[in-house]
Design a protein around this motif. Structure first.
Motif, PDB file in Angstrom:
ATOM      1  N   ALA A 231      -2.678  -5.240   3.170  1.00  0.00           N
ATOM      2  CA  ALA A 231      -1.379  -4.862   3.724  1.00  0.00           C
ATOM      3  C   ALA A 231      -0.661  -3.874   2.812  1.00  0.00           C
ATOM      4  N   ALA A 232      -0.680  -4.129   1.508  1.00  0.00           N
ATOM      5  CA  ALA A 232      -0.024  -3.216   0.570  1.00  0.00           C
ATOM      6  C   ALA A 232      -0.714  -1.847   0.580  1.00  0.00           C
ATOM      7  N   ASP A 233      -2.037  -1.853   0.621  1.00  0.00           N
ATOM      8  CA  ASP A 233      -2.775  -0.584   0.647  1.00  0.00           C
ATOM      9  C   ASP A 233      -2.445   0.222   1.903  1.00  0.00           C
ATOM     10  N   VAL A 234      -2.338  -0.457   3.049  1.00  0.00           N
ATOM     11  CA  VAL A 234      -2.013   0.225   4.296  1.00  0.00           C
ATOM     12  C   VAL A 234      -0.625   0.855   4.205  1.00  0.00           C
ATOM     13  N   ALA A 235       0.349   0.080   3.752  1.00  0.00           N
ATOM     14  CA  ALA A 235       1.721   0.592   3.684  1.00  0.00           C
ATOM     15  C   ALA A 235       1.853   1.745   2.692  1.00  0.00           C
TER      16      ALA A 235
END
Length: 376
Positions: A231-235
């Motif tokens: 999720a952090a990588d996507v954002a």
């Protein structure tokens, strides 16, 4: 340092304490008298009028927003006049138009529901037939809190949308997406400053009621490890890939087949980040001000193991939230209460409460019970 906020809603109001603590002068261009941020509104005017916005911008060092609705021609006029604008128009357009958002995310190779741009009822019926007999249809612009979104089984269910959609090159076009089977909804907030530094808060779980966010749990239960990392990588990829500056909220689906898909974007402080006001080292509002001023970003860790935010939706039938303070404070002394200064109205977000602690069940109970004091 002077920050100008276009939009006089609750997000602008909640930037005020952070601005005071940082010694930042906050000025607000409100759409109308008596809005949530009226306490800081030095000007009331039309944010769609270029001259009004340019006159407001001459009084500040940087311009930011509490909503995504400022027209592109106004945004570009600000940039052409040399005004620092965060997020800039080239990024903000992806939050203004859901079709552009899906195109941009797909070009970045990021995970999104299967989707299509449709211009005719026949195209919609064909998509529905190819996706199990149901789909989600969205108007490209203007929808929020469940508005402009319908689950449909035939094109006849959105016939009036085909007749009325005609904006910015999307004449007659709608966005259709697969109806995603998901376990839960999540949200990932990050902040990015113009010089490139990025900071991410913990991934949170959101609970929706009638298309409106009702509760947020930080961090999302059972998210440590791969899920939080993805999720952090996507954002962060979205923030960097689209050139977002300031706070970015990425709403996500955790699907029943173990995918993480991007649902929506907001390029501003967001309801899913309100927990950070009491639960994080740096609130999303302070971080947003730091980011748009290109100052080093603050830590995003949690004060306690859990933070639970519950929205007050609608409020009391008679009176104001303040009329219930004594009862709420006496019964729930550890809960923090935030009042948006809005008149109660069914379904309207008029405030929120936050409880933090080491036990999730206790925090959930306290937050829900305190919020219930303000509901009839």
């Amino acid at each position: 340092m002077r920050v100008g906020v276009i939009g006089g809603g609750q997000l602008a109001r909640m930037m005020i304490p952070a601005a005071i603590e940082l010694g930042v002068e906050l000025r607000v261009l409100a759409e109308a008298e008596g809005m949530s941020a009226a306490i800081a509104a030095e000007r009331v005017g039309d944010y769609t009028d270029t001259e009004t916005v340019l006159a407001f911008a001459r009084e500040v060092d940087v311009v930011t927003f509490d909503h995504e609705h400022v027209p592109q021609d106004v945004l570009h006029a600000l940039v052409d006049a040399g005004v620092p604008v965060h997020p800039g128009p080239d990024a903000l357009r992806y939050a203004q138009d859901k079709l552009l958002m899906r195109e941009g995310l797909s070009q970045l190779g990021l995970p999104v529901p299967d989707w299509a741009r449709i211009e005719t009822p026949a195209e919609l019926d064909a998509f529905i037939a190819d996706h199990g007999g149901a789909a989600v249809v969205k108007t490209p612009r203007g929808g929020y809190d469940g508005k402009g979104v319908r689950v449909v089984h035939s094109a006849a269910e959105v016939a009036e949308w085909f007749a009325t959609i005609a904006e910015d090159g999307n004449a007659g076009a709608l966005l259709v997406e697969e109806l995603v089977e998901f376990r839960r909804e999540l949200a990932q907030l990050v902040a990015r400053r113009p010089s490139g530094e990025v900071a991410a808060w913990p991934l949170v779980e959101t609970v929706q009621v009638g298309g409106v966010c009702s509760e947020v749990i930080a961090p999302a239960p059972r998210s440590a490890g791969r899920l939080a990392d993805v999720a952090a990588d996507v954002a962060i990829s979205i923030a960097e890939g689209l050139g977002v500056t300031g706070v970015l909220a990425v709403e996500l689906f955790e699907t029943t087949d173990d995918r993480v898909l991007v649902n929506e974007l907001a390029m501003r402080p967001h309801n899913s980040g309100h927990w950070s006001m009491d639960g994080s080292t740096t609130s999303q509002f302070e971080q947003h001000l730091r980011a748009v001023l290109d100052l080093p970003l603050g830590g995003t860790g949690c004060h306690e193991e859990w933070a639970v935010m519950v929205n007050v939706l609608g409020g009391p039938v008679e009176g104001t939230l303040a009329d219930r303070y004594a009862e709420a404070f006496e019964g729930h002394p550890t809960v923090k209460i935030h009042n948006y200064g809005k008149a109660p109205r069914p379904g309207r977000k008029v405030g929120h409460v936050t409880a933090i602690g080491s036990n999730l069940d206790d925090a959930v109970y306290e937050a829900r019970a305190a919020a219930a004091v303000f509901q009839d």
